[in-house]
Design a protein around this motif. Structure first.
Motif, PDB file in Angstrom:
ATOM      1  N   ILE A 170       0.854  -1.195   0.000  1.00  0.00           N
ATOM      2  CA  ILE A 170       0.000   0.000   0.000  1.00  0.00           C
ATOM      3  C   ILE A 170       0.887   1.242   0.000  1.00  0.00           C
ATOM      4  CG2 ILE A 170      -1.626   1.370   1.379  1.00  0.00           C
ATOM      5  CD1 ILE A 170      -2.916  -1.319   2.228  1.00  0.00           C
ATOM      6  N   ALA A 171       1.894   1.248   0.867  1.00  0.00           N
ATOM      7  CA  ALA A 171       2.809   2.396   0.954  1.00  0.00           C
ATOM      8  C   ALA A 171       3.526   2.614  -0.372  1.00  0.00           C
ATOM      9  CB  ALA A 171       3.810   2.178   2.080  1.00  0.00           C
ATOM     10  N   GLU A 172       4.028   1.544  -0.933  1.00  0.00           N
ATOM     11  CA  GLU A 172       4.768   1.619  -2.192  1.00  0.00           C
ATOM     12  C   GLU A 172       3.902   2.180  -3.313  1.00  0.00           C
ATOM     13  OE1 GLU A 172       5.086  -2.145  -4.799  1.00  0.00           O
ATOM     14  OE2 GLU A 172       6.934  -2.090  -3.605  1.00  0.00           O
ATOM     15  N   ARG A 173       2.704   1.680  -3.438  1.00  0.00           N
ATOM     16  CA  ARG A 173       1.847   2.071  -4.554  1.00  0.00           C
ATOM     17  C   ARG A 173       1.298   3.479  -4.395  1.00  0.00           C
ATOM     18  NH1 ARG A 173       0.608  -4.037  -4.920  1.00  0.00           N
ATOM     19  NH2 ARG A 173       2.168  -4.496  -6.494  1.00  0.00           N
ATOM     20  N   LEU A 174       0.930   3.840  -3.174  1.00  0.00           N
ATOM     21  CA  LEU A 174       0.440   5.205  -2.975  1.00  0.00           C
ATOM     22  C   LEU A 174       1.568   6.222  -3.115  1.00  0.00           C
ATOM     23  CD1 LEU A 174      -2.211   4.808  -0.140  1.00  0.00           C
ATOM     24  CD2 LEU A 174      -2.597   5.317  -2.557  1.00  0.00           C
ATOM     25  N   SER A 175       2.755   5.874  -2.651  1.00  0.00           N
ATOM     26  CA  SER A 175       3.894   6.770  -2.827  1.00  0.00           C
ATOM     27  C   SER A 175       4.205   6.937  -4.320  1.00  0.00           C
ATOM     28  CB  SER A 175       5.117   6.232  -2.082  1.00  0.00           C
ATOM     29  OG  SER A 175       6.207   7.098  -2.243  1.00  0.00           O
ATOM     30  N   PHE A 176       4.106   5.855  -5.061  1.00  0.00           N
ATOM     31  CA  PHE A 176       4.315   5.918  -6.504  1.00  0.00           C
ATOM     32  C   PHE A 176       3.263   6.814  -7.158  1.00  0.00           C
ATOM     33  CE2 PHE A 176       3.986   4.019 -10.846  1.00  0.00           C
ATOM     34  CZ  PHE A 176       5.256   4.373 -11.287  1.00  0.00           C
ATOM     35  N   LEU A 177       2.013   6.733  -6.699  1.00  0.00           N
ATOM     36  CA  LEU A 177       0.968   7.616  -7.216  1.00  0.00           C
ATOM     37  C   LEU A 177       1.343   9.073  -6.951  1.00  0.00           C
ATOM     38  CD1 LEU A 177      -1.840   8.194  -8.425  1.00  0.00           C
ATOM     39  CD2 LEU A 177      -2.758   7.914  -6.103  1.00  0.00           C
ATOM     40  N   GLY A 178       1.840   9.361  -5.755  1.00  0.00           N
ATOM     41  CA  GLY A 178       2.262  10.726  -5.444  1.00  0.00           C
ATOM     42  C   GLY A 178       3.366  11.197  -6.376  1.00  0.00           C
ATOM     43  N   ALA A 179       4.325  10.313  -6.670  1.00  0.00           N
ATOM     44  CA  ALA A 179       5.411  10.658  -7.589  1.00  0.00           C
ATOM     45  C   ALA A 179       4.867  10.897  -9.006  1.00  0.00           C
ATOM     46  CB  ALA A 179       6.467   9.552  -7.596  1.00  0.00           C
ATOM     47  N   LEU A 180       3.929  10.072  -9.431  1.00  0.00           N
ATOM     48  CA  LEU A 180       3.332  10.252 -10.760  1.00  0.00           C
ATOM     49  C   LEU A 180       2.575  11.573 -10.856  1.00  0.00           C
ATOM     50  CD1 LEU A 180       2.001   6.680 -11.655  1.00  0.00           C
ATOM     51  CD2 LEU A 180       3.937   7.907 -12.673  1.00  0.00           C
ATOM     52  N   ILE A 181       1.890  11.935  -9.793  1.00  0.00           N
ATOM     53  CA  ILE A 181       1.177  13.220  -9.780  1.00  0.00           C
ATOM     54  C   ILE A 181       2.178  14.365  -9.946  1.00  0.00           C
ATOM     55  CG2 ILE A 181      -0.064  14.835  -8.266  1.00  0.00           C
ATOM     56  CD1 ILE A 181      -1.669  12.371  -7.266  1.00  0.00           C
ATOM     57  N   GLU A 182       3.275  14.295  -9.210  1.00  0.00           N
ATOM     58  CA  GLU A 182       4.294  15.345  -9.339  1.00  0.00           C
ATOM     59  C   GLU A 182       4.870  15.376 -10.748  1.00  0.00           C
ATOM     60  OE1 GLU A 182       4.781  17.804  -7.184  1.00  0.00           O
ATOM     61  OE2 GLU A 182       3.138  16.787  -6.152  1.00  0.00           O
ATOM     62  N   LEU A 183       5.081  14.224 -11.322  1.00  0.00           N
ATOM     63  CA  LEU A 183       5.582  14.164 -12.697  1.00  0.00           C
ATOM     64  C   LEU A 183       4.572  14.802 -13.658  1.00  0.00           C
ATOM     65  CD1 LEU A 183       7.868  13.138 -14.515  1.00  0.00           C
ATOM     66  CD2 LEU A 183       6.599  10.996 -14.726  1.00  0.00           C
ATOM     67  N   ALA A 184       3.300  14.484 -13.481  1.00  0.00           N
ATOM     68  CA  ALA A 184       2.263  15.076 -14.331  1.00  0.00           C
ATOM     69  C   ALA A 184       2.217  16.591 -14.164  1.00  0.00           C
ATOM     70  CB  ALA A 184       0.902  14.457 -14.010  1.00  0.00           C
ATOM     71  N   GLN A 185       2.448  17.064 -12.940  1.00  0.00           N
ATOM     72  CA  GLN A 185       2.407  18.503 -12.706  1.00  0.00           C
ATOM     73  C   GLN A 185       3.586  19.237 -13.351  1.00  0.00           C
ATOM     74  OE1 GLN A 185       1.942  18.861  -8.434  1.00  0.00           O
ATOM     75  NE2 GLN A 185      -0.278  18.880  -8.633  1.00  0.00           N
ATOM     76  N   SER A 186       4.564  18.504 -13.846  1.00  0.00           N
ATOM     77  CA  SER A 186       5.675  19.145 -14.537  1.00  0.00           C
ATOM     78  C   SER A 186       5.348  19.454 -16.001  1.00  0.00           C
ATOM     79  CB  SER A 186       6.935  18.270 -14.446  1.00  0.00           C
ATOM     80  OG  SER A 186       6.797  17.113 -15.243  1.00  0.00           O
ATOM     81  N   ILE A 187       4.196  19.012 -16.469  1.00  0.00           N
ATOM     82  CA  ILE A 187       3.771  19.296 -17.844  1.00  0.00           C
ATOM     83  C   ILE A 187       3.457  20.791 -17.945  1.00  0.00           C
ATOM     84  CG2 ILE A 187       2.012  18.842 -19.604  1.00  0.00           C
ATOM     85  CD1 ILE A 187       1.695  16.014 -18.287  1.00  0.00           C
ATOM     86  N   PRO A 188       4.166  21.514 -18.801  1.00  0.00           N
ATOM     87  CA  PRO A 188       4.003  22.979 -18.861  1.00  0.00           C
ATOM     88  C   PRO A 188       2.566  23.447 -19.109  1.00  0.00           C
ATOM     89  CG  PRO A 188       5.912  22.305 -20.140  1.00  0.00           C
ATOM     90  CD  PRO A 188       5.196  21.043 -19.725  1.00  0.00           C
ATOM     91  N   GLU A 189       1.812  22.717 -19.909  1.00  0.00           N
ATOM     92  CA  GLU A 189       0.447  23.127 -20.236  1.00  0.00           C
ATOM     93  C   GLU A 189      -0.488  23.116 -19.028  1.00  0.00           C
ATOM     94  OE1 GLU A 189       2.226  20.918 -22.028  1.00  0.00           O
ATOM     95  OE2 GLU A 189       2.574  22.155 -23.798  1.00  0.00           O
ATOM     96  N   LEU A 190      -0.122  22.406 -17.981  1.00  0.00           N
ATOM     97  CA  LEU A 190      -0.969  22.352 -16.786  1.00  0.00           C
ATOM     98  C   LEU A 190      -0.781  23.562 -15.879  1.00  0.00           C
ATOM     99  CD1 LEU A 190      -0.752  18.588 -15.750  1.00  0.00           C
ATOM    100  CD2 LEU A 190      -2.562  19.756 -17.018  1.00  0.00           C
ATOM    101  N   HIS A 191       0.330  24.277 -16.073  1.00  0.00           N
ATOM    102  CA  HIS A 191       0.631  25.447 -15.237  1.00  0.00           C
ATOM    103  C   HIS A 191       0.639  25.088 -13.750  1.00  0.00           C
ATOM    104  CE1 HIS A 191       0.238  27.844 -18.833  1.00  0.00           C
ATOM    105  NE2 HIS A 191      -0.959  27.325 -19.037  1.00  0.00           N
ATOM    106  N   ARG A 192       1.203  23.929 -13.448  1.00  0.00           N
ATOM    107  CA  ARG A 192       1.333  23.474 -12.061  1.00  0.00           C
ATOM    108  C   ARG A 192       2.815  23.366 -11.738  1.00  0.00           C
ATOM    109  NH1 ARG A 192      -3.681  21.489  -9.947  1.00  0.00           N
ATOM    110  NH2 ARG A 192      -2.498  21.537  -8.022  1.00  0.00           N
ATOM    111  N   ASP A 193       3.125  23.218 -10.467  1.00  0.00           N
ATOM    112  CA  ASP A 193       4.516  23.109 -10.044  1.00  0.00           C
ATOM    113  C   ASP A 193       4.822  21.694  -9.592  1.00  0.00           C
ATOM    114  OD1 ASP A 193       5.125  25.827 -10.421  1.00  0.00           O
ATOM    115  OD2 ASP A 193       4.166  26.316  -8.514  1.00  0.00           O
ATOM    116  N   CYS A 194       5.881  21.135 -10.128  1.00  0.00           N
ATOM    117  CA  CYS A 194       6.385  19.839  -9.690  1.00  0.00           C
ATOM    118  C   CYS A 194       7.346  20.105  -8.533  1.00  0.00           C
ATOM    119  CB  CYS A 194       7.105  19.157 -10.851  1.00  0.00           C
ATOM    120  SG  CYS A 194       7.922  17.629 -10.404  1.00  0.00           S
TER     121      CYS A 194
END
Length: 125
Positions: free
Chosen positions: A72-96
């Motif tokens: 559970i810890a591994e998979r949820l932590s991975f989800l958090g990392a994926l969210i941060e990676l997605a937020q690095s997409i310039p078109e989203l105007h979010r901060d990684c």
């Protein structure tokens, strides 16, 4: 021995459904270019991350009680990392920010520690 299966509003199937609803909400809010303002916004970004992943962790731990907690810890932590990676997409105007992922992971570990402590206390008491 008494069967300890729970039914009703806190049964594993209900908690699993709530997990997926909350997971979808968290991911959508994380990748929206301009998410709506929420009452918890005034408490800060790290608080929002920790709140979201605390809720997801609790729902996962209770919804899948036999699933290994480290998974559970591994998979949820991975989800958090994926969210941060997605937020690095310039078109989203979010901060990684790696500190957001660290906040997610700390919340996951704290909640799983509390769940484990409560389960041990119930088993011995």
């Amino acid at each position: 021995m008494m069967n300890r299966r729970r039914s009703g509003p806190f049964s594993p199937p209900v908690l699993r459904a709530l997990f997926w609803i909350c997971c979808a909400f968290a991911v959508v809010m994380a990748v929206l270019p301009h998410p709506p303002h929420l009452p918890v916004d005034r408490l800060g970004d790290k608080f929002e991350h920790m709140l979201a992943f605390s809720v997801l962790t609790l729902l996962a731990a209770l919804g899948w009680p036999a699933f290994p907690k480290r998974r559970i810890a591994e998979r949820l932590s991975f989800l958090g990392a994926l969210i941060e990676l997605a937020q690095s997409i310039p078109e989203l105007h979010r901060d990684c920010d790696i500190r957001d992922w660290i906040a997610d992971t700390l919340a996951i570990l704290v909640v799983l520690g509390i769940v484990a402590a409560v389960r041990r206390a119930r088993a011995t008491g």
